[in-house]
Structure formats: C-alpha cells, structure tokens
Motif scaffolding. Sequence first.
Motif, short mmCIF file in Angstrom:
data_model
loop_
_atom_site.label_atom_id
_atom_site.label_comp_id
_atom_site.label_asym_id
_atom_site.label_seq_id
_atom_site.Cartn_x
_atom_site.Cartn_y
_atom_site.Cartn_z
N ARG A 64 48.81 36.09 45.77
CA ARG A 64 47.72 37.26 46.04
C ARG A 64 48.04 38.64 46.39
NH1 ARG A 64 42.71 38.29 43.59
NH2 ARG A 64 42.05 40.23 44.46
N SER A 120 39.00 41.77 37.55
CA SER A 120 40.03 42.72 36.62
C SER A 120 40.02 43.95 37.35
CB SER A 120 39.14 42.76 35.35
OG SER A 120 38.30 43.52 35.24
N ARG A 175 48.10 44.93 41.97
CA ARG A 175 48.57 43.57 41.96
C ARG A 175 48.98 43.09 40.43
NH1 ARG A 175 46.55 41.74 46.90
NH2 ARG A 175 45.10 43.24 47.45
N LYS A 235 54.18 39.63 37.13
CA LYS A 235 54.66 40.01 35.71
C LYS A 235 55.96 41.06 36.17
CE LYS A 235 50.21 40.89 33.86
NZ LYS A 235 49.16 40.83 34.95
N GLY A 275 40.11 48.82 43.81
CA GLY A 275 38.71 49.32 44.00
C GLY A 275 38.49 50.49 44.89
N ASP A 333 36.18 42.61 42.71
CA ASP A 333 36.30 41.13 42.69
C ASP A 333 35.19 40.63 43.63
OD1 ASP A 333 38.43 41.68 41.26
OD2 ASP A 333 39.97 40.25 42.59
N ASP A 367 43.55 45.77 55.51
CA ASP A 367 44.33 44.93 56.20
C ASP A 367 45.55 44.51 56.00
OD1 ASP A 367 43.83 43.16 54.42
OD2 ASP A 367 42.50 41.79 55.31
N GLU A 368 45.98 45.12 54.90
CA GLU A 368 47.44 44.86 54.49
C GLU A 368 48.49 45.99 54.90
OE1 GLU A 368 48.18 42.73 50.58
OE2 GLU A 368 46.31 43.62 49.91
C1 LIG Z 1 49.17 38.16 40.67
C2 LIG Z 1 47.94 39.10 39.95
C3 LIG Z 1 48.02 39.53 38.84
C4 LIG Z 1 46.90 40.00 38.45
N1 LIG Z 1 46.92 40.60 36.96
C5 LIG Z 1 45.81 41.26 36.49
C6 LIG Z 1 46.06 41.76 35.14
O1 LIG Z 1 47.20 41.47 34.42
N2 LIG Z 1 45.00 42.55 34.56
C7 LIG Z 1 43.70 42.61 35.39
O2 LIG Z 1 42.77 43.42 35.01
N3 LIG Z 1 43.66 42.07 36.54
C8 LIG Z 1 44.65 41.39 37.23
N4 LIG Z 1 44.46 40.78 38.42
C9 LIG Z 1 43.50 41.11 39.02
C10 LIG Z 1 43.05 42.36 39.82
O3 LIG Z 1 44.24 42.72 40.53
C11 LIG Z 1 41.87 42.29 40.71
O4 LIG Z 1 40.72 42.29 39.85
C12 LIG Z 1 41.74 43.82 41.57
O5 LIG Z 1 42.73 43.90 42.38
C13 LIG Z 1 40.51 43.70 42.20
O6 LIG Z 1 40.39 44.88 43.01
P1 LIG Z 1 39.75 44.92 44.35
O7 LIG Z 1 39.76 46.31 45.02
O8 LIG Z 1 38.26 44.49 44.10
O9 LIG Z 1 40.23 43.76 45.23
P2 LIG Z 1 41.80 43.98 45.86
O10 LIG Z 1 42.77 44.62 44.93
O11 LIG Z 1 42.09 42.65 45.91
O12 LIG Z 1 41.60 44.52 47.49
C14 LIG Z 1 40.94 44.01 48.28
C15 LIG Z 1 41.58 44.55 49.77
O13 LIG Z 1 40.70 44.37 50.65
C16 LIG Z 1 41.34 43.79 51.82
N5 LIG Z 1 40.33 43.32 52.66
C17 LIG Z 1 39.54 42.03 52.44
N6 LIG Z 1 38.78 41.89 53.70
C18 LIG Z 1 39.27 42.94 54.36
C19 LIG Z 1 38.73 43.20 55.84
N7 LIG Z 1 37.62 42.60 56.46
N8 LIG Z 1 39.06 44.49 56.43
C20 LIG Z 1 40.25 45.13 55.81
N9 LIG Z 1 40.63 44.79 54.63
C21 LIG Z 1 40.16 43.86 54.03
C22 LIG Z 1 42.13 42.61 51.13
O14 LIG Z 1 43.35 42.32 51.81
C23 LIG Z 1 42.85 43.37 49.87
O15 LIG Z 1 43.93 44.39 50.27
C24 LIG Z 1 45.63 40.20 39.14
C25 LIG Z 1 45.71 39.77 40.27
C26 LIG Z 1 46.72 39.13 40.92
C27 LIG Z 1 46.52 38.68 42.21
#
Ligand SMILES: Cc1cc2nc3c(=O)[nH]c(=O)nc-3n(C[C@H](O)[C@H](O)[C@H](O)COP(=O)(O)OP(=O)(O)OC[C@H]3O[C@@H](n4cnc5c(N)ncnc54)[C@H](O)[C@@H]3O)c2cc1C
Length: 405
Positions: free
Chosen positions: A128, A290, A43, A48, A13, A275, A35-36
């Motif tokens: 994760r 997702s 992900r 997969k 996102g 998420d 933070d990574e």
């Molecule tokens: C193994 C796996 C398989 C998946 N397969 C699918 C799939 O097939 N289809 C699908 O639709 N979705 C899938 N997903 C889910 C999908 O990857 C997530 O829904 C998506 O990544 C969410 O995006 P996001 O930006 O909300 O969070 P994320 O991509 O998790 O990013 C959040 C980031 O914020 C960082 N963060 C948190 N707190 C802080 C802080 N205080 N300071 C700095 N950084 C911080 C975290 O470390 C992370 O890097 C899968 C997830 C995993 C783990």
Amino acid sequence: MSEHVVIIGAGQGGLQVVASLRQDGFAGRITLIGDEPGLPYQRPPLSKGYMADGDASRLALKPQGFFETEGVDYRPETTAARIDLAAGRVVLAGGEALGFDRLVLATGARNIRPPLPGIELPGVHLLRGLADAAALRDAMAGARRAVVIGGGFIGLEFAAVAAAAGVEVTVIEAAPRLMARAVTPPTSARFLDFHRGAGVDVRLGALGAAILGDESASGVALADGHTIPADLVLVAVGVRPNVELAQDAGLAVADGITVDGHLRTSDPRVFAIGDCANFPLGGRHVRLESVQAAADHARHVARTIAGAEQPPYDALPWFWSDQGPLKLQIAGLSAGWDATHPLQDATGATDTVLVFREDRLIAVETVNQAGRHMAARRLLAQPGGITRDTLAAHDHDLRAALAAR
Ligand SMILES: Cc1cc2nc3c(=O)[nH]c(=O)nc-3n(C[C@H](O)[C@H](O)[C@H](O)COP(=O)(O)OP(=O)(O)OC[C@H]3O[C@@H](n4cnc5c(N)ncnc54)[C@H](O)[C@@H]3O)c2cc1C
C-alpha cells in the motif's frame, strides 16, 4: 480570525485539496495531517516504475518548499485519533487538539488481510505504502519464486515486474478471470495472454487456503490440495476504506464515508474524498480507488470551501494500469454492462473494448491506445452520451464519432 481548514490524510487527495485551495484563492489557515513519514507521494509507481528501478526520488507530489511557500502547516508522522464534532476539533494521537472550521477526510484505504493461516510469516507482503514497496522490492531481489494471491491490478503489475526481473511467478485468482471487478472479459483475456506469454503461471478459479512455512513463507497451499512453492508471497486481494474516525464521530458510513453530491458528509462542515468516500455518481452511490477520483474530488471540495457556487460533482471516472509493455486505460465505469464490442489490432490482439448498457456506451477499455482513450473520455463526458447504433454508423471509430458531434 481567518478560517481554518484541517485535512486528515496526506495522500493523493489530501495534498490536492491543499494545492487547489491556494490556486482557488483561499487565504485562510491550512493544516495537513498525515501519519506517514516524509513528503506526500504518489502510490501508482510503487507497483510499476518504482518496483522496477527503486528510484523513490520521483514519487513526491510536491517538494518541501511548497508547504513553506504556500503557508501550509504540514504534519507528517501525525495521526488524527478522534474527531470531536460538537467542539469542532480534531484530537491528535499525542493529545493536541486542533480547532477547525472545515474538515476534509482523505484517509484513503488499507489492504484487506485475509485470515489465512501463515499470513504473519516473514516473506509475506502487502503493498500500500512506500515502506511496503521498499520491503517488497528488497525481497524480490533475493527471491527465486513468488506467489501473488489476487489477480487484480496491483498483483498483476507486480507479477509483470517480478517476471521481467527473472523471478518465477505464480498468480492465483479466485475468480474465473483476471481483474474481474474492473474490466470486461475481452480485456481480462488479453491480459491473461500477456502474463502467460511472459512466463507467469496464472491459475484462475484458484483459492489460497494457507501460507506454508515455519520460520518464513515457503509456499502457498490451495483449497484444492495443490501447493505452490515460494520464497515470497504478495497478498493483493483489495482494500477497505478507512472510515473509523468518521464512524466514531457519528458520521454516516456505508462502504466508505457517505457524502452528498458536493462530497459533504452528514455534517456539512466535514467533507470526505478519494478512496474513503462513498459518493453519488450517475444515479447511484460508488466508491472508487483511483488517482482521478481523489484529485477531482479534492478540486471540487476546494472550490466549495473557497466559496464557489458549482453544480454537483460529476467528473467522468478514468483509470490506468501498466503491466509490462501494456498500458490499460479505462474511461467510464463498466459496472452493469450488458454488451461489449471488442476491436483488434493488426496482430489480432484485442486493443479496445467498447462497453454498453442498454445500448448506450458506458465505458471504453483500451490497451496501448492513448488517443482512443482520450476520445472515449470526451465522448463519455458529453451530455446524453452516445448509442451503440451511432458508434456502429461510424465503424466503431471513437474519434470519428467525436468529430461528428
Ligand atoms: C501500489 C498501488 C498502485 C496503484 N496504482 C494506481 C494506478 O495505476 N492508477 C490509479 O488511478 N490509482 C492507482 N492506485 C490507487 C491510488 O493510489 C489511490 O486511489 C489514491 O492514492 C487515493 O488517494 P487518497 O488520498 O484517497 O488516499 P491515499 O493516497 O491512500 O492517502 C490517504 C493517507 O491518509 C493517511 N491516513 C489514514 N488515516 C489517518 C489518520 N487517522 N491520521 C493521519 N493520516 C491518516 C494514510 O496513511 C495515507 O497516507 C494505486 C494504489 C496502490 C497502493
């Protein structure tokens, strides 16, 4: 002074907010805090393609040059420690404070660690991030027997890869069917058949009570007294949204950071997406895990920040999961379903489930039916939706029903 957008979380996102802001013509400052280590990455392949082939080179969402070209201050390995809303600042773990005009929280979610005795033993994995996936992949290469605790998407995707690699896999699932929170019973049954056919020992209604072992995991004890030997245990029982930063700053939180129809938190300068966000959709509040939700939220927020007037967010949810040769695709949300209509392929296996609530189509689950999935997305996105009777009149052919609209 130009406007400064700070984004916390450099995942799916957060990165999309950056890309969309520039595409929408936002010319102000952008700081992306994650933070990574390394570049923001996807992900889904971790459980997969990457788990199967170990090729991390295709995971990055954008190359390094993107941040330079777009004039984005990307800070990897940097943790946002606190949000000071009164001062309009984000305080980093090292003490530096960044003033913001708009703040986007894209902090994602973290794995639930159930309080199982033995969960801290070497040989027990959670999945994760890329570091988790690399460690799990290494362990899989040397493992003979694996137990997966949790029959959801991630556990089953790993089970399929591990079984194909010759590992003896047992999946234990507390519910009476697989992926029960996300799919209807006919789809659960199709995947149960697949995994069992691939040699995976799937135990339904089975509760893990403890992970056994002295120096490293040697098995899992079930609540019914059985034990299953294993040299690798993957715990995949779901996630919790990362809400603490928002909560400590006084923003409203309830299973995720509460946002309105424009993904604004209780402070209108601050948005939450992906998420970690709990958002209104179709008359109720939901939190989705997702790629679709994270990316579509990001696009919506970027347009708002870039100054566009737009209707509230209402993108149709969709999702996929690859398990062995089966690609599951879901259009819509099946929560609250009261009837299903499964369709079978030439071999008699269920490849489509039409899901209804009060005689209206609310979701479609397909297996290796990409064309039907796309038709379902278009049908479900239409105002007013489609009734069960109308679909029956088209012999349950989604493309025919779509063509007739
Ligand atoms: C193994 C796996 C398989 C998946 N397969 C699918 C799939 O097939 N289809 C699908 O639709 N979705 C899938 N997903 C889910 C999908 O990857 C997530 O829904 C998506 O990544 C969410 O995006 P996001 O930006 O909300 O969070 P994320 O991509 O998790 O990013 C959040 C980031 O914020 C960082 N963060 C948190 N707190 C802080 C802080 N205080 N300071 C700095 N950084 C911080 C975290 O470390 C992370 O890097 C899968 C997830 C995993 C783990």
